[in-house]
Design a protein around this motif. Structure first.
Motif, short mmCIF file in Angstrom:
data_model
loop_
_atom_site.label_atom_id
_atom_site.label_comp_id
_atom_site.label_asym_id
_atom_site.label_seq_id
_atom_site.Cartn_x
_atom_site.Cartn_y
_atom_site.Cartn_z
N HIS B 13 35.05 37.70 40.96
CA HIS B 13 35.50 36.36 40.58
C HIS B 13 34.52 35.32 41.13
O HIS B 13 34.05 35.45 42.26
N LEU B 33 37.92 28.29 52.82
CA LEU B 33 38.41 29.21 51.80
C LEU B 33 37.76 30.58 51.98
O LEU B 33 38.43 31.62 51.93
N ALA B 34 36.44 30.57 52.21
CA ALA B 34 35.73 31.83 52.41
C ALA B 34 36.27 32.56 53.63
O ALA B 34 36.52 33.77 53.59
N LEU B 37 39.81 33.95 52.91
CA LEU B 37 39.78 35.12 52.02
C LEU B 37 39.25 36.34 52.77
O LEU B 37 39.73 37.46 52.59
N ARG B 38 38.27 36.10 53.64
CA ARG B 38 37.72 37.20 54.43
C ARG B 38 38.80 37.76 55.36
O ARG B 38 38.95 38.98 55.50
N ALA B 40 41.81 37.85 54.82
CA ALA B 40 42.76 38.61 54.02
C ALA B 40 42.15 39.89 53.49
O ALA B 40 42.71 40.55 52.61
N LYS B 42 39.22 40.34 51.88
CA LYS B 42 38.40 40.31 50.67
C LYS B 42 36.91 40.28 51.01
O LYS B 42 36.52 39.82 52.09
N VAL B 44 33.56 38.49 50.42
CA VAL B 44 33.31 37.10 50.02
C VAL B 44 31.84 36.70 50.15
O VAL B 44 31.16 37.14 51.07
N ASP B 125 34.48 40.37 46.06
CA ASP B 125 35.70 40.00 45.34
C ASP B 125 35.60 38.56 44.86
O ASP B 125 36.00 38.22 43.76
N PHE B 126 35.06 37.69 45.75
CA PHE B 126 34.95 36.26 45.42
C PHE B 126 33.58 35.71 45.77
O PHE B 126 33.09 35.93 46.88
N ILE B 128 32.13 32.01 46.15
CA ILE B 128 32.51 30.60 46.15
C ILE B 128 31.24 29.78 46.02
O ILE B 128 30.28 29.99 46.76
#
Lengths: 322, 161
Positions: B13, B33-34, B37-38, B40, B42, B44, B125-126, B128
């Motif tokens: 994404h 945000l990064a 997410l990390r 959690a 993910k 990134v 996964d992401f 940004i």
């Protein structure tokens, strides 16, 4: 392995410059071929035209930052109001932030349109002695996005200087967008047809802002733009109820004061946070008039006076030389 | 025929952080945000396309890092507590941190295209993407370069006034 692009103070010389396509910085630019094959330099007729148009402008001050959201437009608007308080002075405020023009709203001129006359575009007048120009006046709706690449932005900036009938002006204040890119290069290039007294650089106390502002100072030095000084906005907050002072944006690396010392530039002043400032801007009113007793107003007035003194001194020195 | 796996092929994404207005907290939000997410779990990456005022390296305390090359392109700088967030910014390419990047549009566009196609992001996964204020060269070029890939969307940041 080193990075492929060499970036130490390398800059685009400008698509209209004699160095276009030929400077060291042009290596690797996708426009290089076009530029190198193009005209040998800026059109002398164009430069002459701008010089003629701006001949009646006595002082020009650029308001810059590098960092966004530090209060450039707020400061430009208040500088304009402050200088125009003297009714004998004619003040012009030019907003060259094409993507995010804040000046119309801050000056209470939203919805105004630009009119054409025989002598060019008419600025929009807030007072008899205070005229304003911004792309904001050219939009059919205030939410219209101006999604333009550099060259088109440069074209409009040139038009603002060439086609607006500013008349006789004592002070031309130019509000700029954040960054060190097309708009900044262009305004310095086009205004070389007249002369720029200098730049006022705005910052806030935190290092994340100062880091961008140091780059802006380097930009000014690189293009030989004199720096009148630095203004530190959002410099502390005094609670109107308990009178306690808080640093909302703590100067973790010494703030503008330390930076100015290190880089030998003048600190024009520090302006504290006052929620009334944002409110006045949103309502298009002059904060200086709405809150004459605020410590922020006192700071602004002192800074405006220092800028005036700088410009007048500059002028006297030039007259002596001539 | 063999098709080359692009550097964004492993990115699930892509998220743009935009505003229009400067100084509202885009870079701050991109960083938080990064990191969130990390936390959690993910994978990134952050792409900082603010060429004139790159703030992300300082926010993640890697302003003195340098960028290296590998076979597939540029290797991002790995940041965060577990060095697992991949970051690319022009900040890493400056000889001195106070050097101004005084470029007109065409040169900015060229670097942004390189950042999108030539950074070896690996599997994320992401991704940004932090942007500068405005609606100009950087924004047009970033969206154009990312469009063939899985552009998830944009988060817009503002302040109340």
């Amino acid at each position: 392995l080193a990075a492929q692009l060499s970036l130490s103070l390398a800059e685009c010389p400008g698509t209209g410059s004699a160095q276009a396509g030929r400077a060291a910085a042009c290596q690797g630019c996708p426009n290089q071929g076009l530029c190198a094959a193009g005209a040998a330099g800026p059109d002398p007729a164009e430069v002459a035209e701008l010089r003629a148009r701006l001949r009646a402008v006595r002082h020009t001050v650029l308001v810059l930052s590098g960092k966004g959201g530090v209060g450039k437009s707020t400061f430009s608007a208040l500088l304009a109001h402050g200088l125009a308080a003297d009714e004998t002075k004619q003040v012009a405020l030019l907003d060259i932030d094409i993507c995010g023009p804040s000046i119309p709203k801050m000056m209470g001129l939203e919805g105004e349109q630009v009119h054409q006359s025989g002598s060019g575009w008419s600025p929009v007048y807030v007072e008899e002695n205070l005229g304003v120009m911004s792309v904001g006046f050219l939009l059919s709706s205030p939410d219209d996005a101006v999604i333009w690449r550099g060259p088109k932005k440069n074209g409009l900036i040139k038009q603002f200087l060439r086609d607006v009938d500013w008349g006789e002006v004592d002070y031309l204040i130019v509000d700029t967008p954040p960054g060190t890119s097309d708009e900044h290069l262009s305004i310095v290039q086009y205004l070389s047809a007249t002369h720029i007294d200098g730049a006022v650089i705005v910052t806030t106390p935190q290092e994340v802002s100062l880091q961008d502002v140091r780059k802006e100072i380097n930009f000014c030095r690189k293009v030989k733009l004199p720096i009148i000084g630095v203004v530190e906005n959002m410099s502390g907050f005094v609670c109107p109820k308990c009178k306690n002072e808080s640093q909302i944006f703590p100067p973790t690396t010494g703030g503008a004061e330390k930076m100015c010392q290190n880089l030998s530039v003048s600190l024009l002043g520090k302006v504290p946070l006052d929620p009334q400032i944002g409110k006045s801007c949103d309502r298009g009113q002059s904060f200086l008039a709405e809150a004459p007793e605020s410590p922020a107003t006192l700071s602004y007035r002192n800074i405006i006076q220092r800028i005036q003194e700088y410009c007048e001194q500059h002028h006297l020195q030039e007259e002596k030389i001539m | 025929a063999l098709t080359e796996r692009t550097n964004l092929a492993g990115v699930r994404h892509i998220l743009l952080v935009l505003s229009g207005k400067g100084g509202v907290g885009k870079s701050t939000l991109s960083t938080e945000l990064a990191l969130a997410l990390r936390s959690a779990g993910k994978r990134v990456g952050i792409l900082d396309v603010d060429l004139c005022g790159p703030s992300i390296p300082r926010m993640l305390r890697v302003q003195d890092s340098a960028v290296h090359q590998c076979d597939s392109g540029w290797v991002p700088v790995f940041v965060g507590q577990d060095k697992a967030i991949a970051l690319m910014s022009i900040g890493f390419l400056l000889e001195r941190p106070d050097d101004a990047v005084v470029w007109r549009g065409p040169k900015k566009n060229a670097l942004i295209k390189q950042f999108v196609t030539d950074v070896a992001w690996g599997d994320l996964d992401f991704l940004i993407v932090d942007t500068p204020p405005g609606t100009s060269d950087e924004h047009i070029s970033t969206v154009e370069a990312l469009r063939p890939h899985q552009l998830l969307g944009a988060v817009l940041v503002t302040t109340p006034q």
